[in-house]
Every structure is written in C-alpha cells, then in structure tokens.
Design a protein around this motif. Structure first.
Motif, short mmCIF file in Angstrom:
data_model
loop_
_atom_site.label_atom_id
_atom_site.label_comp_id
_atom_site.label_asym_id
_atom_site.label_seq_id
_atom_site.Cartn_x
_atom_site.Cartn_y
_atom_site.Cartn_z
N LYS A 1 -33.26 -41.06 19.60
CA LYS A 1 -32.39 -41.13 18.44
C LYS A 1 -33.09 -40.74 17.15
N SER A 2 -34.40 -40.88 17.12
CA SER A 2 -35.11 -40.57 15.88
C SER A 2 -35.82 -39.22 15.92
N ASN A 3 -35.79 -38.52 17.07
CA ASN A 3 -36.53 -37.25 17.15
C ASN A 3 -35.74 -36.07 17.68
N PHE A 4 -34.74 -36.29 18.52
CA PHE A 4 -34.13 -35.19 19.25
C PHE A 4 -33.44 -34.21 18.30
N ASP A 5 -33.55 -32.93 18.68
CA ASP A 5 -32.96 -31.86 17.88
C ASP A 5 -32.20 -30.95 18.84
N VAL A 6 -30.88 -30.89 18.69
CA VAL A 6 -30.05 -30.12 19.62
C VAL A 6 -30.41 -28.64 19.58
N LEU A 7 -30.70 -28.13 18.39
CA LEU A 7 -31.03 -26.71 18.27
C LEU A 7 -32.33 -26.39 19.02
N ALA A 8 -33.33 -27.26 18.89
CA ALA A 8 -34.59 -27.05 19.59
C ALA A 8 -34.39 -27.10 21.09
N PHE A 9 -33.55 -28.03 21.56
CA PHE A 9 -33.27 -28.15 22.99
C PHE A 9 -32.58 -26.90 23.52
N LEU A 10 -31.54 -26.44 22.83
CA LEU A 10 -30.80 -25.26 23.30
C LEU A 10 -31.71 -24.04 23.35
N LEU B 1 -34.46 -36.15 28.01
CA LEU B 1 -34.77 -37.22 28.96
C LEU B 1 -34.99 -38.55 28.25
N TYR B 2 -35.45 -38.47 27.00
CA TYR B 2 -35.69 -39.71 26.26
C TYR B 2 -34.40 -40.50 26.05
N TYR B 3 -33.26 -39.82 26.15
CA TYR B 3 -32.00 -40.55 26.03
C TYR B 3 -31.92 -41.64 27.09
N PHE B 4 -32.47 -41.35 28.27
CA PHE B 4 -32.40 -42.31 29.36
C PHE B 4 -33.63 -43.23 29.43
N THR B 5 -34.78 -42.71 28.94
CA THR B 5 -36.01 -43.49 29.11
C THR B 5 -36.43 -44.24 27.86
N PRO C 1 -40.48 -35.01 22.23
CA PRO C 1 -39.31 -35.79 21.83
C PRO C 1 -38.23 -34.99 21.10
N SER C 2 -38.64 -33.95 20.35
CA SER C 2 -37.63 -33.19 19.64
C SER C 2 -36.85 -32.26 20.56
#
Lengths: 440, 195
Positions: A85-94, A75-79, A70-71
């Motif tokens: 909203k409570s876990n995603f981290d842009v830095l971790a994704f990039l 994909l969780y944005y859509f599913t 989740p961080s």
C-alpha cells in the motif's frame, strides 16, 4: 478460479517468445539467419553461422523486480499489505510485466498528483503541473490475439523429410498482447482538451489477450541456382503454418461513468467480458501462408518476408460476461477470422572486416503489421572473443540498445543495456538483459 | 477469486497511479455563484455586525447552512482537505473598523446553522484592522491531513463550508470575495481492500 489460471498461464507462456539479448544490445535488430525464418521463410535455407549464433537462453531477469521490488511486485498485496500500500506503482508494474526479460533499473513512476479542477465551466484534469492528462498513450492497441499473425513458435522440432529444401517441423506457440488501458473516444478527446463535458458517458477498458497451442510448419526454402553474370545468391522460401489451439483468453474490464450537469464524474460501474478456451471447453485451429526472399550480395545480406498473406483461425470456447449490475452469463461462443492481413518484414546486414581481422557488423530491419510500424538499426564490433554492440530502435517510441558479450567455443554470454519510453509518463527507462548460449 | 477480481478492478481504475499518487479535486466555488450577489457589496456597520458567506438563506446577516458540497467521487476515504478564501475589503467610511473572519466546516446534515458550534467546527480564522480609507485583504487558508478529527465531518454524503465575518466599529465597508477554493485530496490506494 479456473478462468484466472487460464489467463495467467497463457499470459506467462506468452512472454517466452522475447527477442534475444544480442538483438536488444543492437537496438532490437534481428540479423539474417535461420532464427529469422518465422519472419522470412527464405532464411530457413540460410546458413546459421553467417552472422554468428542466434543467441542463447534469455534469463528472465524481470522476474526479480516482479517478485521482490515493492514498487513493481503485486505479490506484496498478499504477503505484506502495508508494504504494498505504501510502495506499489501500477505504471511500473505494467511496464515491467510487458518486458519480463529486462531488469528495469529505474521503473517508471506514476504522477504525484492528478488534479481535477472543478468549476462552473466544467471539469479539467491535469497532471498537477498544469498539463492535460493523456490517457491515450496507455492504449494497448488492437484487443485480442485473433487476427494477429501468429508468433514465432518455440520448441520447434524438425522432422526429417529426406527432400532437399523441404522442412516439416512440430512446435508450440504462445501469444500475449493487447494489454493496455483503452479510453473511449469521448474520454480521450475530452481529456486531451482538458475538460469533461456535462451529461456525457465516459468509459475506459483494461484489455489483454493470450493464446497457446501447437503447430505444424511446412516450409520450402532453397537457394536458387547461380545466375550467370550475377555474383549474388538468392534464397526463396514459403511456409504453411497450421495450428491447433489449446489455450485462449481475451479479457476486457470496462469502467463507465456519466457526468452531471457540471461535468463532474459520477459513480463508476464495472462490466467485464472474458472469452476463454481450455482443453475440455473448446479449441482453436487455423493456418496461414508466408513467403520470403533473401539475397546474399558481396558482404551483405538483404531479406524481405511477408507473413500472413492469407490466414484463417477459429476459436470455440466460453464467453463470460458481467454487465456491471450483477447479471453474469456463460455461453458457448466461436470467433473466426479470415483475411488478407499481411505483416511485412525487411532486414539487412553487412559485415566489414578490418585490418587485423576484427569485424564490424551492421544490421537494420523494419516491419509493418496491423497498422504498427517498427524499425531498428545496430552495429556489433567483434574482436577476438569479445563483442560490443549498440543500436537504436523505434517501437511505439525510441529505444536505445547497448550490449557486450563473450563468445567462446561452445559457450556464449551476452548482456545488454536497454532503454525505452514508458507509457503515459514518457520517462526513459533503462533495463538490463542477459543470456547464456551453448553451441556444441 | 472475488478478492482478486476486486483488486484487478481497482487497479484498472488506478492505472497511472501509485502509492504516492494523490487525486486532487480543486473546487472553484466562486464560479458557481449567481452573478455578484453576496460576493461584492457595501455594508454600513452601526457598531458591530456579523455576515455569513455564502448566503444560503437570502439574508447575509443570519447564520445558515452555508455551501453544501456533495456528489464528488473523492469524498470517500479523504486523505486531505484544503481551503483558500480571499476577500478584498476597503473601509469607505470615517471611523476605524476591526474585522474577524472565521472559516467553518460542518457535516452535510447540519443544514440550519454551521456557525453555532453544534456539530460544526472552526478550521481557521484571521483578523484585520482597517483605518478610515484603508483597504486590505482577508485571507483564510487551512489544510487538514488524514487523522485530523475535523476530517470526520466529511463523509460520502458531503460537507458544508462557510465564512462568518464579524465587523466592529462605526463606518462603512466595501467588500469583494475574489477567491473561494476547496481542495479535496484522496490517495486512491486507500481504496484498495485488504486481502
């Protein structure tokens, strides 16, 4: 929607050219061998078994994080929007998307706080612990794929020529790079000093570029005749590489704000620019010249390659722009690049046979291209079918590699524990990589 | 496509942000005051009196619209609000004094009186007893979290704050406001639109 698919497809293809797991386990070292011919054409004539197999099929373990964690996963944005909203981290994704062949054990974490101290003296921005913000470390470097040396082609198919030393091959290439957030010079300067200035325009851009196409390589590499009185063996090679580009995308999204009399930022407006090429809308073509030399001397091998001694490329496609006030346009556009833009690469390896038959392999390399310097050094201990590896590298920060593998007749399996410094936070991130090799 | 572009645009702003990242605007309102007028002074208390700080109508003794805070990018979807006001007081007269301080929050539109309870609210209050010659400190501190009804007073147009000081007794008092901070907290992920 078509533009989006072009961007995603070319970016996905671009990650297919990652370095091998064996290399990751040795801190990023590329050992001498035919697999390094793209960096030094002389290695096209070099025996492939001198330093063992070049590796196998790298398993894209990073996709596990990108799909499930989740961080990391968008994909969780859509599913599952609540989880996103409570876990995603842009830095971790990039960080994960830039290393798809590594499963990040501890993805980097964004700061808990970004603090704007607003007073009559201006605005200071800190990370919550009082340290000024350093956006500059996010910079993706040179924007766009044009002008950069083409990456090593994958799916390279040799075509017999009947001539010794002359190789012709057809292949496909992909390239992805320039991803990052690029603050304007004024924003970098004033964030570093800790205070935004009044009545000043600041901007930052999110950039990324990718390309894909097919290429034809014509290279000539051969060992030189033995030199009297010299025990070593010299290999020379040159390569002409031509390409026909099928996909190209170079995107830049810019946010701009202007501060008021007290240095407080106002509303942010966005503009974007996307240059794209796909079959039917345009194409690309070009070529480059590479030269290299390699030396076998006693138990060591040393090579020097210079790619892109001269390069030319041209892309014709569509330039889509939106100025941020609702005005957008699509126009035909052509970009060309012709330059002496060399990328220098040097590497070396030395094999030491111990009593009992065990082998210790030392390797190191260094490269310089487009203002970027990188270097790696590593060691591999070979005992029976087992391999242990370790190394250190420098690529925009220190990285550590540890690896292990098994080499059986016709089959090999390699794993590596990697590390690198995350952008912006500087956090040490550890990852796992694995590959399967079949050598019949 | 539009939703995805909106998401990408938002993520561009949120680079270096995560679900747990708070953007905090720490406003030092004291630094915007002109000189020491209204921030430090002496008052003669004839039995009882009220003063209103900051003084928006050039008369400390009359209620007014307080300090308007606006034009900040963090005002939409506020996640939290904190206030921290500190004043040093000294009873320089011969009789005892009782002080009561009340911190008020009001919407931007409440420009005439943020102390009358019409649309405005009290965030926190404190009291202090000072014998003749004694000194002390008035400290008002409060923190609102998302979901607190008082946060609804803060909108994109801004909001108003002020302190009402009630003094009872017959003496003189010297006061000096030494800190007036308003802290706005926003969780950038609250701005991400639902798909």
């Amino acid at each position: 929607m078509k533009r989006l698919w072009i961007l995603l497809l070319t970016a996905t293809l671009g990650v297919a050219s990652a370095q091998g797991v064996r290399s990751l386990g040795m801190g990023g070292v590329t050992l001498p061998g035919p697999w390094a011919a793209g960096l030094n054409p002389a290695y096209a004539a070099y025996p492939g078994d001198a330093y063992g197999p070049g590796g196998g099929f790298d398993l894209p373990l990073g996709l596990i994080n990108l799909a499930l964690r989740p961080s990391v996963s968008p994909l969780y944005y859509f599913t599952d929007f609540a989880t996103f909203k409570s876990n995603f981290d842009v830095l971790a994704f990039l960080d994960q998307v830039s290393r798809p062949y590594e499963f990040m054990i501890n993805p980097p974490s964004s700061p808990d706080k970004i603090v704007l101290h607003v007073s009559a003296d201006g605005v200071q921005i800190t990370d919550g612990s009082g340290k000024p913000f350093q956006l500059g470390t996010y910079s993706g470097g040179k924007s766009g794929a044009a002008g950069l040396p083409l990456p090593q082609p994958f799916l390279l198919i040799p075509i017999p020529t009947g001539l010794s030393g002359l190789h012709v091959s057809l292949g496909a290439f992909t390239s992805a790079g320039g991803f990052g957030l690029n603050p304007s010079p004024a924003l970098s300067r004033d964030l570093a000093s800790g205070s935004l200035q009044p009545n000043t325009e600041y901007s930052f851009s999110l950039t990324g570029a990718a390309s894909a196409g097919v290429n034809v390589n014509l290279d000539f590499a051969t060992p030189l005749p033995a030199i009297p009185g010299f025990e070593g063996k010299v290999y020379l090679g040159g390569q002409l590489e031509g390409f026909y580009g099928l996909l190209y995308a170079d995107a830049e999204l810019t946010g701009t704000t202007t501060t008021d009399d007290h240095g407080a930022p106002g509303p942010v407006t966005y503009s974007n620019r996307l240059f794209y090429v796909y079959p039917g809308s345009g194409n690309g073509y070009g070529g480059r010249l590479d030269l290299g030399v390699a030396l076998d001397y006693q138990s060591g091998t040393y090579g020097l390659g210079v790619r892109n001694l001269f390069g030319y490329e041209s892309w014709s496609g569509v330039l889509h722009t939106n100025d941020g006030s609702g005005h957008s346009s699509d126009n035909s556009h052509t970009i060309t690049h012709a330059a002496f833009d060399p990328a220098v690469y040097a590497n070396g390896a030395y094999a030491q046979t111990l009593a009992g038959g065990d082998v210790v392999l030392y390797g190191a390399d260094a490269s310089y291209a487009a203002g970027a310097f990188s270097a790696h050094a590593g060691v591999e201990y070979q005992k029976s079918i087992f391999r242990l590896r370790g190394g250190l590298g420098y690529e925009n920060g220190l990285k550590l590699g540890l690896g292990a593998g098994v080499k059986l007749p016709g089959f090999s399996f390699d794993t590596a524990l990697t590390s690198h410094q995350a952008p912006f936070s500087g956090q040490m991130v550890f990852g796992l990589a694995a590959s399967l090799g079949f050598n019949f | 496509m539009k939703k995805l572009l909106l998401l990408l645009a938002t993520l561009a702003v949120l680079t270096a942000c995560s679900a747990h990242t708070l953007v905090v605007a720490d406003l030092d309102l004291l630094s915007f005051a002109q000189g020491t007028e209204g921030l430090e002074g002496d008052l003669t208390v004839p039995g009882s009196m009220q003063v209103y700080i900051p003084d928006a109508d050039d008369n400390l003794a009359t209620p007014d619209g307080g300090e308007l805070i606006s034009d900040l990018p963090t005002l939409d979807e506020l996640h939290g609000l904190g206030i921290d006001v500190v004043a040093d007081v000294e009873n320089t007269g011969s009789g005892p004094l009782d002080l009561q301080a009340d911190f008020r929050l009001a919407p931007a539109s409440d420009s005439s009186n943020i102390y009358d309870g019409a649309g405005d609210t009290s965030l926190t209050n404190t009291s202090l007893h000072l014998e003749a010659g004694a000194s002390g400190q008035v400290h008002l501190e409060a923190h609102l979290q998302k979901g607190d009804p008082a946060l609804d007073l803060v909108t994109g147009d801004g909001f108003r704050v002020g302190v009402e000081l009630r003094v009872n007794g017959s003496s003189t008092i010297h006061y000096q406001i030494t800190g007036f901070h308003v802290v706005l907290e926003q969780r950038p992920f609250d701005l991400i639109p639902e798909p």
